[in-house]
Design a protein around this motif. Sequence first.
Motif, PDB file in Angstrom:
ATOM      1  N   LEU A  52      -8.367   1.307  -4.103  1.00 47.40           N
ATOM      2  CA  LEU A  52      -9.639   0.838  -4.638  1.00 47.40           C
ATOM      3  C   LEU A  52     -10.226   1.966  -5.479  1.00 47.40           C
ATOM      4  O   LEU A  52     -10.549   3.035  -4.957  1.00 47.40           O
ATOM      5  N   ALA A  53     -10.327   1.714  -6.778  1.00 54.35           N
ATOM      6  CA  ALA A  53     -10.831   2.725  -7.708  1.00 54.35           C
ATOM      7  C   ALA A  53     -12.334   2.916  -7.513  1.00 54.35           C
ATOM      8  O   ALA A  53     -13.026   2.002  -7.044  1.00 54.35           O
ATOM      9  N   PRO A  54     -12.844   4.079  -7.867  1.00 50.70           N
ATOM     10  CA  PRO A  54     -14.291   4.304  -7.743  1.00 50.70           C
ATOM     11  C   PRO A  54     -15.050   3.423  -8.732  1.00 50.70           C
ATOM     12  O   PRO A  54     -14.541   3.100  -9.805  1.00 50.70           O
ATOM     13  N   THR A  55     -16.262   3.046  -8.350  1.00 50.80           N
ATOM     14  CA  THR A  55     -17.080   2.235  -9.247  1.00 50.80           C
ATOM     15  C   THR A  55     -17.704   3.138 -10.299  1.00 50.80           C
ATOM     16  O   THR A  55     -18.371   4.115  -9.964  1.00 50.80           O
ATOM     17  N   PRO A  56     -17.498   2.851 -11.580  1.00 47.43           N
ATOM     18  CA  PRO A  56     -18.014   3.733 -12.639  1.00 47.43           C
ATOM     19  C   PRO A  56     -19.507   3.520 -12.873  1.00 47.43           C
ATOM     20  O   PRO A  56     -20.037   2.447 -12.652  1.00 47.43           O
ATOM     21  N   PRO A  89     -22.347  16.032  -6.876  1.00 49.31           N
ATOM     22  CA  PRO A  89     -20.882  15.995  -6.905  1.00 49.31           C
ATOM     23  C   PRO A  89     -20.360  14.709  -6.251  1.00 49.31           C
ATOM     24  O   PRO A  89     -20.916  14.225  -5.273  1.00 49.31           O
ATOM     25  N   ALA A  90     -19.300  14.166  -6.836  1.00 45.84           N
ATOM     26  CA  ALA A  90     -18.724  12.921  -6.332  1.00 45.84           C
ATOM     27  C   ALA A  90     -17.978  13.163  -5.030  1.00 45.84           C
ATOM     28  O   ALA A  90     -17.518  14.271  -4.749  1.00 45.84           O
ATOM     29  N   ASP A  91     -17.870  12.101  -4.240  1.00 42.63           N
ATOM     30  CA  ASP A  91     -17.095  12.182  -3.001  1.00 42.63           C
ATOM     31  C   ASP A  91     -15.632  12.420  -3.329  1.00 42.63           C
ATOM     32  O   ASP A  91     -15.119  11.898  -4.326  1.00 42.63           O
ATOM     33  N   SER A 146     -12.347   7.537  -4.937  1.00 47.40           N
ATOM     34  CA  SER A 146     -11.406   6.440  -4.726  1.00 47.40           C
ATOM     35  C   SER A 146     -11.025   6.349  -3.250  1.00 47.40           C
ATOM     36  O   SER A 146     -11.116   7.311  -2.498  1.00 47.40           O
ATOM     37  N   LEU A 147     -10.587   5.151  -2.855  1.00 44.10           N
ATOM     38  CA  LEU A 147     -10.151   4.892  -1.488  1.00 44.10           C
ATOM     39  C   LEU A 147      -8.719   4.375  -1.522  1.00 44.10           C
ATOM     40  O   LEU A 147      -8.353   3.582  -2.386  1.00 44.10           O
ATOM     41  N   LEU A 148      -7.906   4.827  -0.573  1.00 42.53           N
ATOM     42  CA  LEU A 148      -6.504   4.430  -0.513  1.00 42.53           C
ATOM     43  C   LEU A 148      -6.128   4.168   0.938  1.00 42.53           C
ATOM     44  O   LEU A 148      -6.438   4.965   1.822  1.00 42.53           O
ATOM     45  N   VAL A 149      -5.472   3.038   1.178  1.00 46.41           N
ATOM     46  CA  VAL A 149      -4.942   2.726   2.503  1.00 46.41           C
ATOM     47  C   VAL A 149      -3.426   2.756   2.402  1.00 46.41           C
ATOM     48  O   VAL A 149      -2.839   2.102   1.539  1.00 46.41           O
ATOM     49  N   VAL A 150      -2.799   3.526   3.283  1.00 44.65           N
ATOM     50  CA  VAL A 150      -1.339   3.622   3.336  1.00 44.65           C
ATOM     51  C   VAL A 150      -0.874   2.893   4.583  1.00 44.65           C
ATOM     52  O   VAL A 150      -1.297   3.217   5.687  1.00 44.65           O
ATOM     53  N   ARG A 151      -0.016   1.878   4.390  1.00 45.79           N
ATOM     54  CA  ARG A 151       0.499   1.100   5.509  1.00 45.79           C
ATOM     55  C   ARG A 151       1.958   1.441   5.728  1.00 45.79           C
ATOM     56  O   ARG A 151       2.779   1.324   4.827  1.00 45.79           O
ATOM     57  N   ALA A 152       2.292   1.845   6.944  1.00 46.04           N
ATOM     58  CA  ALA A 152       3.682   2.157   7.274  1.00 46.04           C
ATOM     59  C   ALA A 152       4.401   0.877   7.684  1.00 46.04           C
ATOM     60  O   ALA A 152       3.854   0.043   8.400  1.00 46.04           O
ATOM     61  N   LYS A 153       5.625   0.729   7.217  1.00 40.67           N
ATOM     62  CA  LYS A 153       6.479  -0.391   7.618  1.00 40.67           C
ATOM     63  C   LYS A 153       7.494   0.126   8.629  1.00 40.67           C
ATOM     64  O   LYS A 153       7.677   1.343   8.771  1.00 40.67           O
TER      65      LYS A 153
END
Length: 162
Positions: free
Chosen positions: A34-38, A46-48, A88-95
Amino acid sequence: MLSPRNRMRHSAEFASVMRSGRRSSRDAVGVVYLAPTPGTADPAVPADPPRVGFVVSKAVGGAVVRKRVQRRLRHAMRPLLAVLPNGSLLVVRAKPAAASLRQEDLAAQLDSAIAAVVRPRGSSSRRRRGRGGTRPPEADQAKSETAGNRRPDEGGERWASR
């Protein structure tokens, strides 16, 4: 290990990413970005930093195996944080395949999935055929020759019964 500033911890963050993020998947991992909202950030503040969350289900293995896979993914994710923009937010899913891969292969798959999901839309290196695509001239000629020789089907049956 990832810094606590770079980890997602709240279920609301996971839910928003899973609901409206871009997805990419490989054999051992899947990522949702999920990209940051511009425009909402104040330039003086300062941005997160980018935040990453990990999902390792029971399909991967027992508790010990799941924790090992999560640690390996966290370790592989640390140098890739520089690719993600701030906020930005990122979720990593392990298979399940992640439990049996070597660390180098797991890191390569994670890198590839993140590169695909962060890449701007429309800049894919694959060639797409479909509407508006070019067709070989012989295909158009063969189609036009057979199109004029067709008779409308009578009675709705296309094939003659034997």
